[in-house]
Design an enzyme around this catalytic site. Structure first.
Site, PDB file in Angstrom:
ATOM      1  CE  LYS A   8      16.967  68.644  65.559  1.00  0.00           C
ATOM      2  NZ  LYS A   8      17.825  68.001  64.546  1.00  0.00           N
ATOM      3  NE  ARG A  82      13.510  70.356  60.996  1.00  0.00           N
ATOM      4  CZ  ARG A  82      13.427  69.370  61.872  1.00  0.00           C
ATOM      5  NH1 ARG A  82      13.245  69.589  63.136  1.00  0.00           N
ATOM      6  NH2 ARG A  82      13.516  68.137  61.458  1.00  0.00           N
ATOM      7  NE  ARG A 116      18.214  58.736  64.138  1.00  0.00           N
ATOM      8  CZ  ARG A 116      18.019  60.006  63.883  1.00  0.00           C
ATOM      9  NH1 ARG A 116      18.093  60.890  64.853  1.00  0.00           N
ATOM     10  NH2 ARG A 116      17.762  60.392  62.666  1.00  0.00           N
ATOM     11  NE  ARG A 149      13.773  59.580  62.625  1.00  0.00           N
ATOM     12  CZ  ARG A 149      14.170  60.804  62.939  1.00  0.00           C
ATOM     13  NH1 ARG A 149      14.528  61.082  64.189  1.00  0.00           N
ATOM     14  NH2 ARG A 149      14.211  61.751  62.034  1.00  0.00           N
ATOM     15  NE  ARG A 160      15.794  63.448  58.313  1.00  0.00           N
ATOM     16  CZ  ARG A 160      16.329  62.521  59.111  1.00  0.00           C
ATOM     17  NH1 ARG A 160      16.553  61.304  58.655  1.00  0.00           N
ATOM     18  NH2 ARG A 160      16.635  62.823  60.349  1.00  0.00           N
TER      19      ARG A 160
HETATM   20  P1  G5P Z   1      13.144  65.158  63.563  1.00  0.00           P
HETATM   21  O1  G5P Z   1      12.710  63.942  64.256  1.00  0.00           O
HETATM   22  O2  G5P Z   1      13.254  66.428  64.311  1.00  0.00           O
HETATM   23  P2  G5P Z   1      15.780  65.667  62.535  1.00  0.00           P
HETATM   24  O3  G5P Z   1      16.029  65.284  61.130  1.00  0.00           O
HETATM   25  O4  G5P Z   1      15.776  67.112  62.784  1.00  0.00           O
HETATM   26  O5  G5P Z   1      14.503  64.817  62.863  1.00  0.00           O
HETATM   27  P3  G5P Z   1      17.059  63.879  64.102  1.00  0.00           P
HETATM   28  O6  G5P Z   1      17.302  62.989  62.906  1.00  0.00           O
HETATM   29  O7  G5P Z   1      16.010  63.461  65.088  1.00  0.00           O
HETATM   30  O8  G5P Z   1      16.786  65.271  63.584  1.00  0.00           O
HETATM   31  P4  G5P Z   1      18.858  64.676  66.190  1.00  0.00           P
HETATM   32  O9  G5P Z   1      17.745  64.593  67.162  1.00  0.00           O
HETATM   33  O10 G5P Z   1      19.480  65.999  65.948  1.00  0.00           O
HETATM   34  O11 G5P Z   1      18.465  64.042  64.787  1.00  0.00           O
HETATM   35  O12 G5P Z   1      20.022  63.678  66.568  1.00  0.00           O
HETATM   36  P5  G5P Z   1      20.063  62.437  67.609  1.00  0.00           P
HETATM   37  O13 G5P Z   1      18.941  61.500  67.343  1.00  0.00           O
HETATM   38  O14 G5P Z   1      20.281  62.941  68.985  1.00  0.00           O
HETATM   39  O15 G5P Z   1      21.460  61.789  67.133  1.00  0.00           O
HETATM   40  C1  G5P Z   1      21.542  61.113  65.905  1.00  0.00           C
HETATM   41  C2  G5P Z   1      22.255  59.765  66.143  1.00  0.00           C
HETATM   42  O16 G5P Z   1      23.613  60.033  66.468  1.00  0.00           O
HETATM   43  C3  G5P Z   1      21.697  58.927  67.314  1.00  0.00           C
HETATM   44  O17 G5P Z   1      21.807  57.561  66.994  1.00  0.00           O
HETATM   45  C4  G5P Z   1      22.645  59.269  68.483  1.00  0.00           C
HETATM   46  O18 G5P Z   1      22.722  58.208  69.458  1.00  0.00           O
HETATM   47  C5  G5P Z   1      23.960  59.434  67.721  1.00  0.00           C
HETATM   48  N1  G5P Z   1      24.907  60.355  68.347  1.00  0.00           N
HETATM   49  C6  G5P Z   1      24.656  61.490  69.049  1.00  0.00           C
HETATM   50  N2  G5P Z   1      25.812  62.057  69.445  1.00  0.00           N
HETATM   51  C7  G5P Z   1      26.817  61.271  68.961  1.00  0.00           C
HETATM   52  C8  G5P Z   1      28.239  61.319  69.033  1.00  0.00           C
HETATM   53  O19 G5P Z   1      28.843  62.222  69.633  1.00  0.00           O
HETATM   54  N3  G5P Z   1      28.933  60.324  68.388  1.00  0.00           N
HETATM   55  C9  G5P Z   1      28.290  59.309  67.704  1.00  0.00           C
HETATM   56  N4  G5P Z   1      29.019  58.374  67.104  1.00  0.00           N
HETATM   57  N5  G5P Z   1      26.945  59.238  67.629  1.00  0.00           N
HETATM   58  C10 G5P Z   1      26.236  60.185  68.251  1.00  0.00           C
HETATM   59  O20 G5P Z   1      12.212  65.420  62.310  1.00  0.00           O
HETATM   60  C11 G5P Z   1      11.883  64.380  61.433  1.00  0.00           C
HETATM   61  C12 G5P Z   1      11.045  64.928  60.308  1.00  0.00           C
HETATM   62  O21 G5P Z   1       9.844  65.460  60.838  1.00  0.00           O
HETATM   63  C13 G5P Z   1       9.459  66.644  60.144  1.00  0.00           C
HETATM   64  C14 G5P Z   1      10.438  66.781  58.992  1.00  0.00           C
HETATM   65  O22 G5P Z   1       9.915  66.098  57.879  1.00  0.00           O
HETATM   66  C15 G5P Z   1      11.680  66.082  59.528  1.00  0.00           C
HETATM   67  O23 G5P Z   1      12.520  65.606  58.493  1.00  0.00           O
HETATM   68  N6  G5P Z   1       9.532  67.791  61.056  1.00  0.00           N
HETATM   69  C16 G5P Z   1       9.165  69.036  60.718  1.00  0.00           C
HETATM   70  N7  G5P Z   1       8.699  69.548  59.553  1.00  0.00           N
HETATM   71  C17 G5P Z   1       8.450  70.876  59.553  1.00  0.00           C
HETATM   72  N8  G5P Z   1       8.664  71.689  60.593  1.00  0.00           N
HETATM   73  C18 G5P Z   1       9.121  71.211  61.784  1.00  0.00           C
HETATM   74  N9  G5P Z   1       9.322  72.039  62.824  1.00  0.00           N
HETATM   75  C19 G5P Z   1       9.403  69.833  61.882  1.00  0.00           C
HETATM   76  N10 G5P Z   1       9.874  69.038  62.867  1.00  0.00           N
HETATM   77  C20 G5P Z   1       9.959  67.802  62.351  1.00  0.00           C
HETATM   78 MG    MG Z   2      15.675  64.046  67.040  1.00  0.00          MG
END
Ligand code: G5P
Ligand code: MG
Length: 215
Positions: A8, A82, A116, A149, A160
């Site tokens: 995302k 979410r 990451r 993180r 998660r």
């Molecule tokens: P966050 O911060 O929203 P998450 O768990 O939803 O956290 P996250 O972990 O931030 O999502 P993302 O944004 O979907 O993941 O993914 P990203 O960071 O872009 O990519 C992940 C990794 O993969 C990176 O290192 C990237 O460079 C790599 N990558 C991407 N594409 C590729 C690829 O094609 N190949 C490879 N090899 N790598 C790749 O929320 C955190 C916490 O906050 C709370 C919750 O507790 C949550 O757990 N929270 C909420 N709680 C309630 N309601 C809500 N609405 C909430 N929002 C947040």
């Molecule tokens: Mg994110």
């Protein structure tokens, strides 16, 4: 929409580069609050560190407050809503045009999250192999250090993913029923990106198309 680590943040960065949109990431906003030790940040930390979702009333208030700064122009929400309660509250507050779901297999996600690195000030995300910083451990733009993180520990990632299945997947059905949902399935962000760009272009005029290849 998309599970933890589905890309995302990565796809959002690409969208705001190519489309005239503002980006609001609920996770980045919470991490900034945690860093600044605000009341919201201190409460949220207890949930985030265990891989649980932050309670709906805190989240909805936080996000709708921020959205009031975005009155003019288009915006992109990353990580909110979410839960179905959050989705209903959001639609009471504003209209939305498109919901995008990044559907990436869980085994790909678990491997990815281990590599990451993030810059807390901006929310910029890197990956040791997929998207490495120019200098190891250092943000390309500010020169500040990157961190792993706290909630990226393997056991917290599993919690998660479970929270995602139980509480967030029902939101996909909610948006599907409202005919807002478009699902993009694949293993690589580069594979999903051209499709996301094309779909968004049906609703908002792009500034450009940045090509990242397909692998
Ligand atoms: P966050 O911060 O929203 P998450 O768990 O939803 O956290 P996250 O972990 O931030 O999502 P993302 O944004 O979907 O993941 O993914 P990203 O960071 O872009 O990519 C992940 C990794 O993969 C990176 O290192 C990237 O460079 C790599 N990558 C991407 N594409 C590729 C690829 O094609 N190949 C490879 N090899 N790598 C790749 O929320 C955190 C916490 O906050 C709370 C919750 O507790 C949550 O757990 N929270 C909420 N709680 C309630 N309601 C809500 N609405 C909430 N929002 C947040
Ligand atoms: Mg994110």
């Amino acid at each position: 929409m998309g599970a933890p680590g589905s890309g995302k943040g990565t796809i959002s960065e690409r969208i705001i580069k190519d489309f005239p949109m503002k980006h609001l990431s609920s996770g980045d906003l919470l991490r900034t609050n945690m860093k600044n030790k605000t009341d919201v940040g201190e409460t949220a930390k207890r949930f985030i560190d265990n891989g649980h979702l932050v309670p709906d009333e805190i989240m909805t208030k936080l996000i709708t407050n921020e959205l009031s700064n975005f009155k003019n122009g288009s915006w992109l929400l990353d990580g909110f809503p979410r839960t179905v309660v959050q989705a209903k509250d959001l639609l009471k507050h504003t209209e939305i045009d498109i919901a995008i779901d990044l559907n990436v297999p869980f085994e790909v996600i678990i491997e990815r999250i281990q590599g990451r690195l993030v810059h807390i000030g901006s929310g910029r995300v890197y990956h040791t192999e997929f998207n490495p910083p120019k200098q190891h451990g250092i943000d390309d733009v500010t020169g500040e250090p990157l961190i792993q993180r706290a909630d990226d520990k393997p056991e917290t990632v599993l919690a998660r993913l479970k929270a995602y299945q139980n509480q967030t997947e029902p939101v996909l059905d909610y948006f599907r029923e409202k005919k807002l949902l478009q699902v993009f399935t694949g293993r690589y962000s580069n594979e999903l990106w051209p499709k996301v760009h094309k779909h968004l272009s049906t609703r908002i005029e792009p500034l450009q198309y940045t090509d990242y290849g397909t692998g």
